[in-house]
Design an enzyme around this catalytic site. Structure first.
Site, PDB file in Angstrom:
ATOM      1  N   TYR A  18       0.843  -1.199   0.000  1.00 29.33           N
ATOM      2  CA  TYR A  18       0.000   0.000   0.000  1.00 29.33           C
ATOM      3  C   TYR A  18       0.879   1.250   0.000  1.00 29.33           C
ATOM      4  O   TYR A  18       0.660   2.179  -0.777  1.00 29.33           O
ATOM      5  CB  TYR A  18      -0.923  -0.014   1.222  1.00 29.33           C
ATOM      6  CG  TYR A  18      -1.907   1.132   1.268  1.00 29.33           C
ATOM      7  CD1 TYR A  18      -3.166   1.015   0.677  1.00 29.33           C
ATOM      8  CD2 TYR A  18      -1.584   2.333   1.897  1.00 29.33           C
ATOM      9  CE1 TYR A  18      -4.075   2.063   0.720  1.00 29.33           C
ATOM     10  CE2 TYR A  18      -2.487   3.385   1.948  1.00 29.33           C
ATOM     11  CZ  TYR A  18      -3.728   3.244   1.351  1.00 29.33           C
ATOM     12  OH  TYR A  18      -4.616   4.292   1.393  1.00 29.33           O
ATOM     13  N   HIS A  22       1.374   4.104  -3.075  1.00 29.31           N
ATOM     14  CA  HIS A  22       1.101   5.522  -2.831  1.00 29.31           C
ATOM     15  C   HIS A  22       2.356   6.377  -2.978  1.00 29.31           C
ATOM     16  O   HIS A  22       2.268   7.538  -3.386  1.00 29.31           O
ATOM     17  CB  HIS A  22       0.442   5.731  -1.467  1.00 29.31           C
ATOM     18  CG  HIS A  22      -1.024   5.471  -1.503  1.00 29.31           C
ATOM     19  ND1 HIS A  22      -1.551   4.199  -1.477  1.00 29.31           N
ATOM     20  CD2 HIS A  22      -2.072   6.316  -1.602  1.00 29.31           C
ATOM     21  CE1 HIS A  22      -2.873   4.275  -1.549  1.00 29.31           C
ATOM     22  NE2 HIS A  22      -3.214   5.554  -1.629  1.00 29.31           N
ATOM     23  N   TRP A  77      -8.701   2.651  -8.366  1.00 32.10           N
ATOM     24  CA  TRP A  77      -9.463   1.748  -7.505  1.00 32.10           C
ATOM     25  C   TRP A  77      -9.222   0.292  -7.889  1.00 32.10           C
ATOM     26  O   TRP A  77      -9.046  -0.557  -7.017  1.00 32.10           O
ATOM     27  CB  TRP A  77     -10.947   2.059  -7.575  1.00 32.10           C
ATOM     28  CG  TRP A  77     -11.350   3.325  -6.900  1.00 32.10           C
ATOM     29  CD1 TRP A  77     -10.653   4.033  -5.961  1.00 32.10           C
ATOM     30  CD2 TRP A  77     -12.559   4.039  -7.110  1.00 32.10           C
ATOM     31  NE1 TRP A  77     -11.357   5.141  -5.583  1.00 32.10           N
ATOM     32  CE2 TRP A  77     -12.531   5.177  -6.264  1.00 32.10           C
ATOM     33  CE3 TRP A  77     -13.663   3.840  -7.922  1.00 32.10           C
ATOM     34  CZ2 TRP A  77     -13.570   6.100  -6.217  1.00 32.10           C
ATOM     35  CZ3 TRP A  77     -14.698   4.755  -7.876  1.00 32.10           C
ATOM     36  CH2 TRP A  77     -14.648   5.875  -7.031  1.00 32.10           C
TER      37      TRP A  77
END
Length: 104
Positions: A18, A22, A77
């Site tokens: 994650y 990012h 997404w």
């Protein structure tokens, strides 16, 4: 300018991935978020519960709802779906958080 916060859920064991994704956020996604009025956007992780807590600022005339209609947001997404809880439409499951205290 309004500050809002919401909670999301990260799947166990997905913390590093994650963060990696990012850290390499797509420039076109960052541009779309800014164009929608989002600023000072932070995401925090509670490692014990796997909850992500997002905090951001938005103006009264923000266009955050329109982000869901953009190709870049839908692609992001889909890219993130293996890491976190998502709804049937692919967007992350979010729970709005109520402000309880503010010190300026």
């Amino acid at each position: 300018m309004e500050t809002i916060a919401f909670r999301m859920h990260l799947h166990p064991g997905k913390r590093d991935e994650y963060r990696r994704r990012h850290d390499a956020i797509w420039p076109e996604l960052a541009d779309a978020l800014r164009a929608a009025g989002i600023s000072d956007y932070w995401i925090f992780l509670d490692d014990d519960t796997h909850h992500l807590f997002a905090v951001l600022k938005r103006p009264a005339d923000h266009r955050i709802a329109q982000l869901a209609e953009t190709d870049v947001m839908r692609r992001w997404w889909a890219y993130m779906a293996d890491l976190m809880a998502t709804g049937p439409d692919g967007r992350p499951v979010e729970k709005a958080l109520e402000p309880m205290f503010h010190l300026e």
